[in-house]
Design a protein around this motif. Structure first.
Motif, PDB file in Angstrom:
ATOM      1  N   ALA A  33      40.073  38.210  24.359  1.00  0.00           N
ATOM      2  CA  ALA A  33      39.260  38.877  25.382  1.00  0.00           C
ATOM      3  C   ALA A  33      40.076  39.110  26.650  1.00  0.00           C
ATOM      4  CB  ALA A  33      38.021  38.046  25.686  1.00  0.00           C
ATOM      5  N   MET A  34      40.878  38.122  27.040  1.00  0.00           N
ATOM      6  CA  MET A  34      41.692  38.267  28.243  1.00  0.00           C
ATOM      7  C   MET A  34      42.736  39.355  28.065  1.00  0.00           C
ATOM      8  SD  MET A  34      44.199  35.515  30.151  1.00  0.00           S
ATOM      9  CE  MET A  34      45.361  35.570  28.792  1.00  0.00           C
ATOM     10  N   ALA A  89      41.228  42.706  28.639  1.00  0.00           N
ATOM     11  CA  ALA A  89      40.777  42.980  30.008  1.00  0.00           C
ATOM     12  C   ALA A  89      41.919  43.061  31.007  1.00  0.00           C
ATOM     13  CB  ALA A  89      39.789  41.900  30.447  1.00  0.00           C
ATOM     14  N   TYR A 105      43.217  46.462  32.019  1.00  0.00           N
ATOM     15  CA  TYR A 105      42.191  47.477  32.286  1.00  0.00           C
ATOM     16  C   TYR A 105      42.535  48.311  33.513  1.00  0.00           C
ATOM     17  CZ  TYR A 105      37.620  49.087  30.793  1.00  0.00           C
ATOM     18  OH  TYR A 105      36.609  49.825  30.245  1.00  0.00           O
ATOM     19  N   SER A 135      34.029  46.752  34.553  1.00  0.00           N
ATOM     20  CA  SER A 135      34.336  45.375  34.157  1.00  0.00           C
ATOM     21  C   SER A 135      33.429  44.909  33.032  1.00  0.00           C
ATOM     22  CB  SER A 135      34.220  44.443  35.365  1.00  0.00           C
ATOM     23  OG  SER A 135      32.890  44.405  35.856  1.00  0.00           O
ATOM     24  N   ALA A 143      34.560  46.393  29.826  1.00  0.00           N
ATOM     25  CA  ALA A 143      35.646  45.582  29.274  1.00  0.00           C
ATOM     26  C   ALA A 143      35.099  44.355  28.573  1.00  0.00           C
ATOM     27  CB  ALA A 143      36.613  45.185  30.393  1.00  0.00           C
ATOM     28  N   GLY A 144      34.034  43.775  29.133  1.00  0.00           N
ATOM     29  CA  GLY A 144      33.411  42.615  28.497  1.00  0.00           C
ATOM     30  C   GLY A 144      32.803  42.945  27.148  1.00  0.00           C
ATOM     31  N   ALA A 168      35.594  43.305  24.693  1.00  0.00           N
ATOM     32  CA  ALA A 168      36.069  41.975  24.333  1.00  0.00           C
ATOM     33  C   ALA A 168      35.085  41.277  23.401  1.00  0.00           C
ATOM     34  CB  ALA A 168      36.280  41.140  25.590  1.00  0.00           C
ATOM     35  N   VAL A 224      31.920  35.316  27.139  1.00  0.00           N
ATOM     36  CA  VAL A 224      32.987  36.290  26.871  1.00  0.00           C
ATOM     37  C   VAL A 224      32.926  37.436  27.866  1.00  0.00           C
ATOM     38  CG1 VAL A 224      33.817  37.989  25.198  1.00  0.00           C
ATOM     39  CG2 VAL A 224      33.210  35.690  24.435  1.00  0.00           C
ATOM     40  N   SER A 258      35.807  38.216  30.681  1.00  0.00           N
ATOM     41  CA  SER A 258      36.485  39.510  30.611  1.00  0.00           C
ATOM     42  C   SER A 258      36.253  40.323  31.877  1.00  0.00           C
ATOM     43  CB  SER A 258      35.990  40.294  29.396  1.00  0.00           C
ATOM     44  OG  SER A 258      36.231  39.568  28.214  1.00  0.00           O
ATOM     45  N   SER A 290      39.376  41.767  34.005  1.00  0.00           N
ATOM     46  CA  SER A 290      39.490  43.209  34.228  1.00  0.00           C
ATOM     47  C   SER A 290      39.484  43.524  35.719  1.00  0.00           C
ATOM     48  CB  SER A 290      38.356  43.948  33.519  1.00  0.00           C
ATOM     49  OG  SER A 290      37.096  43.587  34.052  1.00  0.00           O
ATOM     50  N   GLN A 312      36.217  29.181  30.571  1.00  0.00           N
ATOM     51  CA  GLN A 312      35.696  30.016  29.488  1.00  0.00           C
ATOM     52  C   GLN A 312      35.922  29.338  28.134  1.00  0.00           C
ATOM     53  OE1 GLN A 312      37.619  33.809  28.984  1.00  0.00           O
ATOM     54  NE2 GLN A 312      35.881  34.709  27.939  1.00  0.00           N
TER      55      GLN A 312
END
Length: 287
Positions: free
Chosen positions: A104-105, A108, A111, A142, A145-146, A149, A181, A185, A189, A245
């Motif tokens: 996930a990171m 992001a 981004y 953002s 992006a999540g 992810a 998550v 993310s 992002s 996280q």
């Protein structure tokens, strides 16, 4: 002779001017409160970002390769050699939530390249002249992006399940996993978009993104417990949002001990601060 019928009254060419008509002409419609407008615009921006996946899904497929290799090679190898103490939990089980957070990171953290591309294409300038607040633009991007992810996390969870990782399938816990998550993310992002607002070019952002991703990953509890880290690395881990996280994902998916209230508080605060920072730097990109 009878009198001719009276002619009907002539219709006036002027519109009726009742109180209702005058009100419509003189009083503008009442604007919706900000608490109603802002969420709608955030959702709209998020949907616009996600629609890009309809034209090119290769990013999701190619990014699924790396977490699969981490689980298949790194996880299986270290499970057999028992090199890292995990408190009785099989290492591949311990590793799976960390790989979810890592994938996930990695989605992001780059981004900001997209927002620089939008600046170069003239799209960002058009977005900034709309009534949409800058915070809503950033929040929409953002959270998109999540969601990307989250799709990646589903792939990792499926691979982990095929490898025999003992995870919970409780719907409420899985919903909390999705929230963790998305929040993580959203922060990374926003970090990327904040860096984009400072460096202003894609090449510099790529260099900085590559320079900070692996340190963020290794300075967290994704690969090993915090207790085995040296003291200075433990201090870094405590201020690394990725650690919170991973802790939340590990507690929700595996049922291990976790500080869920603290984890979600930190992730929510980090996402909010990230949105505020990226929104304040957004204007530099349009200059």
């Amino acid at each position: 002779m009878s009198e001719a019928p009276a002619a009907p009254p002539a219709a006036s060419a002027e519109p009726a001017t009742g109180p209702g008509r005058l009100d419509l002409l003189l009083v503008p419609p009442r604007a919706r409160p900000g608490w109603q407008v802002l969420p709608a615009r955030v959702v709209a921006m998020c949907v616009v970002e996600l629609q890009k996946l309809r034209h090119d899904r290769t990013e999701l497929y190619t990014r699924a390769v790396q977490p699969a290799l981490w689980l298949l090679i790194f996880g299986e190898t270290f499970t057999h050699i028992n090199a890292i103490p995990t408190g009785g939990t099989p290492y591949i089980d311990f590793l799976a939530p960390g790989i979810i957070a890592q994938s996930a990171m990695f989605i992001a953290i780059f981004y900001g390249i997209m927002i620089i591309w939008e600046r170069d294409a003239g799209i960002l300038t058009k977005l900034l002249v709309t009534p949409t607040p800058r915070a809503a633009l950033i929040a929409g991007k953002s959270f998109a992006a999540g969601v990307k992810a989250l799709i990646q996390a589903v792939v990792v969870i499926v691979i982990a399940a095929l490898l025999g990782v003992a995870m919970t399938w409780n719907p409420l816990r899985l919903l909390a996993v999705a929230v963790a998550v998305v929040l993580g993310s959203a922060f990374f992002s926003c970090l990327s978009m904040s860096i984009a607002g400072i460096v202003l070019t894609r090449d510099r952002l790529m260099g900085i993104g590559q320079a900070i991703t692996m340190p963020l990953f290794f300075a967290s509890n994704a690969l090993y417990p915090v207790s085995v880290m040296p003291g200075w690395l433990q201090a870094v881990s405590k201020v690394n949002p990725l650690s919170y996280q991973v802790d939340a994902l590990r507690g929700l998916l595996l049922g291990t001990h976790a500080h869920l209230a603290l984890d979600f508080t930190v992730l929510t605060a980090a996402a909010a601060l990230g949105i505020a920072a990226a929104a304040s730097l957004l204007g530099r990109l349009a200059r």
